[in-house]
Design an enzyme around this catalytic site. Structure first.
Site, PDB file in Angstrom:
ATOM      1  N   ASP A  55     -31.068 -14.111  52.216  1.00 42.18           N
ATOM      2  CA  ASP A  55     -31.128 -15.331  51.128  1.00 42.18           C
ATOM      3  C   ASP A  55     -30.170 -14.929  49.672  1.00 42.18           C
ATOM      4  OD1 ASP A  55     -31.798 -17.048  49.110  1.00 42.18           O
ATOM      5  OD2 ASP A  55     -33.718 -17.462  49.910  1.00 42.18           O
ATOM      6  N   ASP A  68     -35.360 -10.208  58.794  1.00 43.90           N
ATOM      7  CA  ASP A  68     -35.317 -11.637  59.699  1.00 43.90           C
ATOM      8  C   ASP A  68     -34.520 -12.937  58.427  1.00 43.90           C
ATOM      9  OD1 ASP A  68     -36.707 -11.369  57.196  1.00 43.90           O
ATOM     10  OD2 ASP A  68     -38.092 -12.128  57.191  1.00 43.90           O
TER      11      ASP A  68
HETATM   12  C1  PRP Z   1     -37.828 -11.005  52.645  1.00 43.26           C
HETATM   13  C2  PRP Z   1     -37.406 -11.367  53.832  1.00 43.26           C
HETATM   14  C3  PRP Z   1     -36.087 -10.430  53.470  1.00 43.26           C
HETATM   15  C4  PRP Z   1     -35.951 -11.107  52.099  1.00 43.26           C
HETATM   16  C5  PRP Z   1     -34.191 -12.137  52.223  1.00 43.26           C
HETATM   17  O1  PRP Z   1     -38.546  -9.850  52.109  1.00 43.26           O
HETATM   18  O2  PRP Z   1     -37.958 -10.099  54.734  1.00 43.26           O
HETATM   19  O3  PRP Z   1     -36.061  -9.222  53.711  1.00 43.26           O
HETATM   20  O4  PRP Z   1     -36.764 -11.311  51.584  1.00 43.26           O
HETATM   21  O5  PRP Z   1     -34.164 -12.204  50.962  1.00 43.26           O
HETATM   22  P1  PRP Z   1     -33.198 -11.573  49.693  1.00 43.26           P
HETATM   23  O6  PRP Z   1     -31.846 -11.943  50.571  1.00 43.26           O
HETATM   24  O7  PRP Z   1     -33.115 -12.744  48.351  1.00 43.26           O
HETATM   25  O8  PRP Z   1     -33.568  -9.978  49.409  1.00 43.26           O
HETATM   26  P2  PRP Z   1     -39.501 -10.190  50.826  1.00 43.26           P
HETATM   27  O9  PRP Z   1     -38.699  -8.908  50.081  1.00 43.26           O
HETATM   28  O10 PRP Z   1     -40.273 -10.990  50.807  1.00 43.26           O
HETATM   29  O11 PRP Z   1     -41.010  -9.087  51.309  1.00 43.26           O
HETATM   30  P3  PRP Z   1     -41.638  -9.048  53.419  1.00 43.26           P
HETATM   31  O12 PRP Z   1     -40.162  -8.911  54.425  1.00 43.26           O
HETATM   32  O13 PRP Z   1     -42.279  -7.674  53.470  1.00 43.26           O
HETATM   33  O14 PRP Z   1     -42.135 -10.397  53.527  1.00 43.26           O
END
Ligand code: PRP
Length: 180
Positions: free
Chosen positions: A105, A102
């Site tokens: 970051d 999705d």
């Molecule tokens: C969120 C998002 C990405 C990730 C991106 O996942 O869905 O997978 O963070 O962040 P990064 O580039 O800083 O690693 P999260 O850990 O919140 O889990 P989720 O998908 O279950 O919400």
């Protein structure tokens, strides 16, 4: 559950997302044309809405699998430690893989998962992220396809949460706190 009051301002409409996905799906279908061994892997939980819309636009014979990873939990700050909560059901050795995220970051999640899946020796692996926050990157990783480049805003909706809420919004919104 979020603990501070906030409102959500629309940032990317459902219509814009749908139009972008149509274009991305056309490019992906061209790239993987002729293959009968593509596995589209959704990275849970955040990608569940995006992958559902994306696969329905792909003009290819595909299989779908899911992997669950988390590094934020209920926090708004990355732990920089990616935990795998659920692995793939199928084997990807020798297969073509499209990994669906999705949002990218800091990049820790994508980098970790790509490394883990590449170790299983897929024939080819490509990655797609609906949203990219390049300004926040801490590790060197880029998705092969990006839906939208966005500024460093706190976004929710279309699968993305704020402390597990708001994943069901049909658009991408920006969180605005209404009290200090
Ligand atoms: C969120 C998002 C990405 C990730 C991106 O996942 O869905 O997978 O963070 O962040 P990064 O580039 O800083 O690693 P999260 O850990 O919140 O889990 P989720 O998908 O279950 O919400």
């Amino acid at each position: 559950m979020p603990t501070r009051p906030y409102v959500i301002d629309e940032m990317i409409s459902a219509k814009s997302i749908a139009a972008r996905i149509e274009n991305l799906a056309r490019e992906i279908s061209d790239t993987f044309k002729g293959t009968d061994k593509l596995v589209v892997v959704g990275l849970l939980r955040g990608s569940f809405v995006f992958i559902a819309d994306l696969v329905r636009e792909l003009d290819l014979p595909i299989e779908v699998d899911f992997l669950e990873a988390t590094s934020y939990g209920d926090s708004t700050e990355s732990s920089r430690e990616v935990k795998i909560m659920k692995d793939l059901r199928g084997k990807i050795g020798g297969r073509d893989v499209l990994l669906v995220e999705d949002i990218v970051d800091t990049g820790f999640t994508l980098k970790h998962v790509v490394g883990m899946l590449n170790a299983r020796k897929p024939a080819h692996m490509k990655t797609i992220a609906l949203l990219n926050k390049q300004s926040r990157r801490e590790v060197d990783v880029t998705a092969d396809w990006i839906g939208f480049e966005i500024p460093d805003e706190f976004v929710v909706g279309y699968g993305i949460d704020f402390a597990q809420r708001n994943r069901n919004l049909p658009f991408i919104g920006k969180v605005r706190f209404t009290e200090e």
